[in-house]
Design a protein around this motif. Structure first.
Motif, PDB file in Angstrom:
ATOM      1  N   CYS A   1       0.841  -1.195   0.000  1.00 56.12           N
ATOM      2  CA  CYS A   1       0.000   0.000   0.000  1.00 56.12           C
ATOM      3  C   CYS A   1       0.882   1.252   0.000  1.00 56.12           C
ATOM      4  O   CYS A   1       1.882   1.321   0.721  1.00 56.12           O
ATOM      5  CB  CYS A   1      -0.896  -0.002   1.239  1.00 56.12           C
ATOM      6  SG  CYS A   1      -2.001   1.423   1.332  1.00 56.12           S
TER       7      CYS A   1
ATOM      8  N   HIS B   1       0.189   4.051   1.162  1.00 58.22           N
ATOM      9  CA  HIS B   1       0.010   4.905   2.343  1.00 58.22           C
ATOM     10  C   HIS B   1       1.135   4.625   3.333  1.00 58.22           C
ATOM     11  O   HIS B   1       2.091   5.385   3.412  1.00 58.22           O
ATOM     12  CB  HIS B   1      -1.378   4.681   2.969  1.00 58.22           C
ATOM     13  CG  HIS B   1      -1.613   5.517   4.183  1.00 58.22           C
ATOM     14  ND1 HIS B   1      -2.213   5.023   5.315  1.00 58.22           N
ATOM     15  CD2 HIS B   1      -1.321   6.812   4.439  1.00 58.22           C
ATOM     16  CE1 HIS B   1      -2.284   5.980   6.230  1.00 58.22           C
ATOM     17  NE2 HIS B   1      -1.751   7.081   5.719  1.00 58.22           N
ATOM     18  N   LEU B   2       1.070   3.497   4.035  1.00 56.33           N
ATOM     19  CA  LEU B   2       2.107   3.183   5.015  1.00 56.33           C
ATOM     20  C   LEU B   2       2.672   1.780   4.848  1.00 56.33           C
ATOM     21  O   LEU B   2       3.315   1.257   5.752  1.00 56.33           O
ATOM     22  CB  LEU B   2       1.578   3.382   6.439  1.00 56.33           C
ATOM     23  CG  LEU B   2       1.275   4.839   6.821  1.00 56.33           C
ATOM     24  CD1 LEU B   2       0.678   4.919   8.219  1.00 56.33           C
ATOM     25  CD2 LEU B   2       2.512   5.719   6.726  1.00 56.33           C
ATOM     26  N   GLY B   3       2.407   1.164   3.708  1.00 52.90           N
ATOM     27  CA  GLY B   3       3.115  -0.071   3.379  1.00 52.90           C
ATOM     28  C   GLY B   3       2.464  -1.374   3.772  1.00 52.90           C
ATOM     29  O   GLY B   3       3.104  -2.425   3.676  1.00 52.90           O
TER      30      GLY B   3
ATOM     31  N   CYS C   1      -6.865  -2.382   1.444  1.00 52.55           N
ATOM     32  CA  CYS C   1      -5.804  -2.358   2.438  1.00 52.55           C
ATOM     33  C   CYS C   1      -6.452  -2.503   3.811  1.00 52.55           C
ATOM     34  O   CYS C   1      -7.337  -1.721   4.169  1.00 52.55           O
ATOM     35  CB  CYS C   1      -5.018  -1.050   2.348  1.00 52.55           C
ATOM     36  SG  CYS C   1      -3.725  -0.963   3.609  1.00 52.55           S
TER      37      CYS C   1
ATOM     38  N   CYS D   1      -5.238  -1.929   6.738  1.00 51.85           N
ATOM     39  CA  CYS D   1      -4.735  -1.071   7.827  1.00 51.85           C
ATOM     40  C   CYS D   1      -5.565   0.197   8.042  1.00 51.85           C
ATOM     41  O   CYS D   1      -5.977   0.480   9.159  1.00 51.85           O
ATOM     42  CB  CYS D   1      -3.277  -0.713   7.568  1.00 51.85           C
ATOM     43  SG  CYS D   1      -2.206  -2.154   7.700  1.00 51.85           S
ATOM     44  N   HIS D   2      -5.801   0.964   6.989  1.00 51.95           N
ATOM     45  CA  HIS D   2      -6.520   2.233   7.173  1.00 51.95           C
ATOM     46  C   HIS D   2      -7.630   2.407   6.139  1.00 51.95           C
ATOM     47  O   HIS D   2      -8.041   3.521   5.845  1.00 51.95           O
ATOM     48  CB  HIS D   2      -5.548   3.426   7.099  1.00 51.95           C
ATOM     49  CG  HIS D   2      -4.324   3.247   7.945  1.00 51.95           C
ATOM     50  ND1 HIS D   2      -3.107   2.901   7.420  1.00 51.95           N
ATOM     51  CD2 HIS D   2      -4.166   3.328   9.277  1.00 51.95           C
ATOM     52  CE1 HIS D   2      -2.226   2.785   8.408  1.00 51.95           C
ATOM     53  NE2 HIS D   2      -2.837   3.035   9.537  1.00 51.95           N
ATOM     54  N   GLY D   3      -8.047   1.308   5.543  1.00 51.98           N
ATOM     55  CA  GLY D   3      -9.186   1.367   4.635  1.00 51.98           C
ATOM     56  C   GLY D   3      -8.891   1.884   3.237  1.00 51.98           C
ATOM     57  O   GLY D   3      -9.818   2.276   2.520  1.00 51.98           O
ATOM     58  N   GLY D   4      -7.673   1.873   2.831  1.00 53.50           N
ATOM     59  CA  GLY D   4      -7.355   2.293   1.455  1.00 53.50           C
ATOM     60  C   GLY D   4      -7.961   1.323   0.448  1.00 53.50           C
ATOM     61  O   GLY D   4      -7.959   0.113   0.667  1.00 53.50           O
TER      62      GLY D   4
ATOM     63  N   PRO E   1      -6.703   6.836   2.356  1.00 56.71           N
ATOM     64  CA  PRO E   1      -5.507   7.679   2.460  1.00 56.71           C
ATOM     65  C   PRO E   1      -4.373   7.425   1.468  1.00 56.71           C
ATOM     66  O   PRO E   1      -3.460   8.247   1.409  1.00 56.71           O
ATOM     67  CB  PRO E   1      -5.028   7.400   3.891  1.00 56.71           C
ATOM     68  CG  PRO E   1      -5.549   6.052   4.227  1.00 56.71           C
ATOM     69  CD  PRO E   1      -6.840   5.893   3.467  1.00 56.71           C
ATOM     70  N   PRO E   2      -4.342   6.338   0.698  1.00 62.41           N
ATOM     71  CA  PRO E   2      -3.175   6.156  -0.185  1.00 62.41           C
ATOM     72  C   PRO E   2      -2.973   7.350  -1.115  1.00 62.41           C
ATOM     73  O   PRO E   2      -3.914   7.788  -1.794  1.00 62.41           O
ATOM     74  CB  PRO E   2      -3.512   4.890  -0.991  1.00 62.41           C
ATOM     75  CG  PRO E   2      -4.428   4.126  -0.095  1.00 62.41           C
ATOM     76  CD  PRO E   2      -5.258   5.196   0.602  1.00 62.41           C
TER      77      PRO E   2
HETATM   78 FE1  FES Z   1      -2.880   1.139   3.466  1.00 56.28          FE
HETATM   79 FE2  FES Z   1      -2.784   2.977   5.344  1.00 56.28          FE
HETATM   80  S1  FES Z   1      -1.338   1.449   4.911  1.00 56.28           S
HETATM   81  S2  FES Z   1      -4.346   2.638   3.886  1.00 56.28           S
END
Ligand code: FES
Length: 159
Positions: free
Chosen positions: A103, A105-107, A121, A123-126, A138-139
């Motif tokens: 991802c 955003h943060l991997g 994703c 982790c944060h809904g990407g 957020p990506p």
């Molecule tokens: Fe994928 Fe944050 S790491 S949305």
């Protein structure tokens, strides 16, 4: 008289010792600076292209991301470690796209959700579409792509 000759001898020895120490220090600094300047060049020479076989072109369905597990070696200190990774192949006619699952955003690793027709994703809904384009969340950019080539019907991916 005798002490004057001894002084000159000691002075010569002292000067020769200092000169040797200075030369050793200068050489040491030269090796460090030279290594720092030259290491990126040598590092690039050591990098090798790694092409992995990723399957048969004709066996891939059209427009459906298919996960491919692959292994890649990396150095960890003095050891070589084999990492297991996943990429997605997306076939469109005779063309194949290979996408990283990291991802942007943060991997976190993204996964294809066939029901939702989206890469998600956890982790944060990407959310990405099947081509890796960001749909929501957020990506900041699309999923990274790998270079691919077809060789005798075999899909090769550069990782
Ligand atoms: Fe994928 Fe944050 S790491 S949305």
């Amino acid at each position: 008289m005798q002490s004057s000759t001894d002084d000159r001898g000691r002075r010569r020895f002292f000067v020769a010792t200092l000169t040797t120490i200075h030369a050793a220090i200068a050489g040491f600094i030269g090796v460090i600076i030279g290594g720092a300047v030259a290491s990126p060049v040598f590092g690039r020479e050591r990098e090798q292209e790694t092409w992995i076989p990723a399957g048969d072109l004709n066996s891939l369905p059209d427009n459906e991301p298919i996960p491919v597990l692959y292994r890649v070696a990396r150095e960890d200190g003095y050891r070589e470690i084999m990492d297991r990774r996943v990429l997605y192949l997306l076939k469109n006619g005779d063309e194949v796209t290979a996408m990283d699952t990291t991802c942007t955003h943060l991997g976190c690793p993204v996964r294809w959700d066939a029901d939702a027709k989206a890469m998600k994703c956890p982790c944060h809904g990407g959310v990405y579409d099947k081509t890796g384009t960001v749909v929501s969340g957020p990506p900041p950019k699309p999923l990274a792509r790998f270079t691919t080539r077809i060789d005798g019907g075999q899909i090769l991916v550069r990782v």
